[in-house]
Design a protein around this motif. Sequence first.
Motif, short mmCIF file in Angstrom:
data_model
loop_
_atom_site.label_atom_id
_atom_site.label_comp_id
_atom_site.label_asym_id
_atom_site.label_seq_id
_atom_site.Cartn_x
_atom_site.Cartn_y
_atom_site.Cartn_z
N ARG A 122 0.56 -4.84 -13.58
CA ARG A 122 -0.72 -5.37 -13.10
C ARG A 122 -0.59 -5.87 -11.67
NH1 ARG A 122 -0.80 -7.46 -18.45
NH2 ARG A 122 -0.24 -9.55 -17.74
N ARG A 123 0.57 -6.47 -11.34
CA ARG A 123 0.80 -6.89 -9.96
C ARG A 123 0.84 -5.68 -9.03
NH1 ARG A 123 4.47 -10.64 -12.42
NH2 ARG A 123 6.25 -9.27 -11.94
N CYS A 124 1.44 -4.60 -9.50
CA CYS A 124 1.49 -3.37 -8.70
C CYS A 124 0.08 -2.87 -8.40
CB CYS A 124 2.30 -2.31 -9.43
SG CYS A 124 2.43 -0.74 -8.57
N LEU A 125 -0.78 -2.91 -9.38
CA LEU A 125 -2.16 -2.47 -9.17
C LEU A 125 -2.87 -3.36 -8.16
CD1 LEU A 125 -3.14 -1.66 -12.87
CD2 LEU A 125 -2.89 -0.01 -11.02
N ARG A 126 -2.67 -4.66 -8.26
CA ARG A 126 -3.31 -5.58 -7.31
C ARG A 126 -2.75 -5.37 -5.90
NH1 ARG A 126 -2.67 -9.21 -11.71
NH2 ARG A 126 -0.83 -10.16 -10.74
N ARG A 127 -1.44 -5.15 -5.80
CA ARG A 127 -0.80 -4.96 -4.51
C ARG A 127 -1.31 -3.70 -3.80
NH1 ARG A 127 3.89 -5.84 -6.39
NH2 ARG A 127 4.57 -3.71 -6.72
N ASN A 128 -1.80 -2.75 -4.57
CA ASN A 128 -2.28 -1.50 -4.01
C ASN A 128 -3.79 -1.34 -4.15
OD1 ASN A 128 0.26 0.15 -3.24
ND2 ASN A 128 0.77 -0.69 -5.25
N ALA A 129 -4.48 -2.46 -4.12
CA ALA A 129 -5.93 -2.42 -4.26
C ALA A 129 -6.60 -1.64 -3.14
CB ALA A 129 -6.49 -3.84 -4.32
N ASP A 130 -5.91 -1.48 -2.02
CA ASP A 130 -6.48 -0.74 -0.88
C ASP A 130 -6.26 0.77 -0.98
OD1 ASP A 130 -3.67 -1.30 -0.55
OD2 ASP A 130 -3.84 -0.51 1.48
N VAL A 131 -5.55 1.21 -2.00
CA VAL A 131 -5.18 2.62 -2.11
C VAL A 131 -6.26 3.39 -2.86
CG1 VAL A 131 -3.49 4.24 -3.04
CG2 VAL A 131 -2.72 2.09 -2.02
#
Length: 234
Positions: free
Chosen positions: A78-87
Motif C-alpha cells: 500500500r505504501r508503494c501504491l501511495r509512493r507512485n500516486a503520480d504514475v
Amino acid sequence: MRLFDTGAHPCGYWPDRTARDLVLDPRDPRLAQLYPLALSWGFRRSGDIVYRPHCAGCRACIAVRVPVNEFAPNRSQRRCLRRNADVEMRVVAAIRTDEQLALYQRYLAARHPGGGMDDHGASEYDQFLVGAWASGRFLEFRSHGQLLAVAVTDRADNALSAVYTFYDPDQVSRGLGTLAVLHQIEWARREGLDYLYLGYWIEGHRKMDYKRRFRPLEAFTGREWRRMESGEDA
C-alpha cells in the motif's frame, strides 16, 4: 505434444550450477493454443520458447501464481501504491519502440552487467519480449510523460502471466517491480481472470524473495497447485 530436454547449460540463478529445461516443441503450430495449459503445468514463456526447469537433483525453481480475487495488498505494498500516486499506467500493443528499447538497455546495463544480455539490441528485444505467436501486451508506467517501466504481460484463457519487467534504474526507490505486479493483479481482476502467474520462486534467492510478499500465493508441486504458507506482513 512433444517435449524436448535442452541438456545441461549454465544456471541463470546460481552461477556455480548447471541447469536443464523441458521445452515444448518450438515448431508446433499449436503453441499459442497449448500455452494456457502449459502455464497450468508450471511452464513459462521466454520469447517463442515455452519451458520448465528440469534439473537433475534440483527442484529449487517453483512455479507460483496469485489467485487475484483473494489478494489484498499488505502495508508495504500500500505504501508503494501511495509512493507512485503520480504514475499513470497504459496497456499497449507488444510492439517495440525506441523509447522502450533505450530503457531496456539502461536497465540491463545497471541490473545485469556481465549477464550475457549486455549487448541486446532491437532484434534481441523482439525475440525475447515480443515473440512471434504470443498474445502479449506491454503495460507502460509513466510519470509526467517519462517512461519509468514496462511490464511484459501475456493473456491466457483464465490468467495473465508476468513475463518480464524492466524499469528506470535511477528510480529504484519507487519499487517499480512491486508496482508492476500490483497493477497486473488489478488488471487480471478487472478482466475477470483467476490468476497472475509470476514465473519461478526460489527459496533463499535474493532476487526471488519479493514473490512471497504477494499473498495468497500458490505453488506448483509438479502435480497440483497448493497454497504456500504465509510469512509476516510488512
